[in-house]
Enzyme design. Structure first.
Site: not given
Length: 285
Positions: A13, A88, A127, A139, A150
């Site tokens: 996005k 949301r 990744r 991260r 999520r």
């Protein structure tokens, strides 16, 4: 152009929003950035949000909607905007609809980037491995564990928006598993199809005005040339017509004089004949 981009974390996005921003001169509105900006500016809504965040609470929907209301009034948002991170939930979508209605604005489309969740997890794992291989620290929000949470949150809270906007005929679905370039082209294609984009791309208002002013002038010049040609054609037959008229008039005069001469001769002959007869009769007597 006013858009909402929907899609789970990692669907792209943010990348597509930036591409739309650069191509069409609109702004990307992130709720997080708007909240921080409102707090820094010390606006009434920003101060309200600051107090709530300082106490560790979640900023309620009405406060977020108030911040959005202030933000879309700014000059850089007049050409359009993309909402990032809002709505949301369905209640937030309803509150946004009320806000846009009050401001007499229309939401052009809700673009859903549909992706394969298992492919997203594989992408994040790869990744993370590449990051470790470079000797860098991964991260905390870029791990398969965090992404799984999520994604579950997205399914429970945000996915109902797909049905909400589909019922209102605002939803446009794009395959987010295509390459970035293909996704960009498809988004622009469907936005152009629904009339959200200008057919010939974005033009500066001054250029557009100049083009519009030149078109009538060209048409007027063409019309004047045609009128001049028509006038020339109309004047050319005039001498011929005058000559024809003169010849016709002289012929008419000749005809009249000829007719008078013929009738005069006939009259003279007629007058002579009776005179001869009378003379002969008188002579016999």
């Amino acid at each position: 152009m006013r858009l909402i981009l929907l899609g789970p974390p990692g669907s792209g996005k943010g990348t597509q929003a930036q591409r739309l921003v650069h191509k069409h001169g609109i702004v990307q509105l992130s709720t997080g950035e708007m909240l921080r900006a409102a707090v820094a500016a010390g606006t009434p809504v920003g101060l309200q949000a600051k107090e709530i965040m300082a106490n560790g609470g979640l900023v309620p929907d009405e406060v977020v909607v108030g911040i959005i209301a202030d933000r879309i009034e700014q000059p850089d948002a007049k050409k359009g905007f993309i909402l990032d991170g809002f709505p949301r939930t369905v209640p937030q979508a309803e509150a946004l609809d009320d806000l846009l209605k009050r401001k007499h604005l229309k939401l052009d489309a809700v673009v859903e980037l549909r992706v394969n969740e298992s492919a997203l997890l594989e992408r994040v794992e790869k990744r993370a491995e590449e990051t470790r291989a470079r000797g860098e620290e991964v991260r905390l929000d870029d791990t398969p564990e965090v992404l799984t949470k999520r994604l579950a949150q997205y399914r429970s809270m945000t996915e109902p928006l797909i049905h909400y906007y589909s019922e209102r005929r605002k939803l446009l679905t794009v395959d987010g598993m295509m390459t970035i370039e293909h996704v960009t082209r498809e988004i622009n294609r469907i936005l152009a199809a629904i009339g959200a984009l200008e057919p010939k791309g974005h033009e500066e208002p001054a250029k557009a005005a100049n083009k519009a002013a030149k078109r009538p002038a060209k048409k007027t010049a063409k019309a004047a040339k045609k009128a001049a040609k028509g006038a020339k054609k109309a004047t050319k037959p005039a001498p011929k017509a005058a000559k024809g008229a003169g010849r016709g008039a002289s012929k008419a005069r000749t005809a009249r004089s000829t007719a008078r001469g013929v009738s005069a001769r006939k009259g003279a002959k007629a007058a002579k004949k009776p005179a001869k007869k009378v003379t002969k009769k008188r002579a016999k007597r």
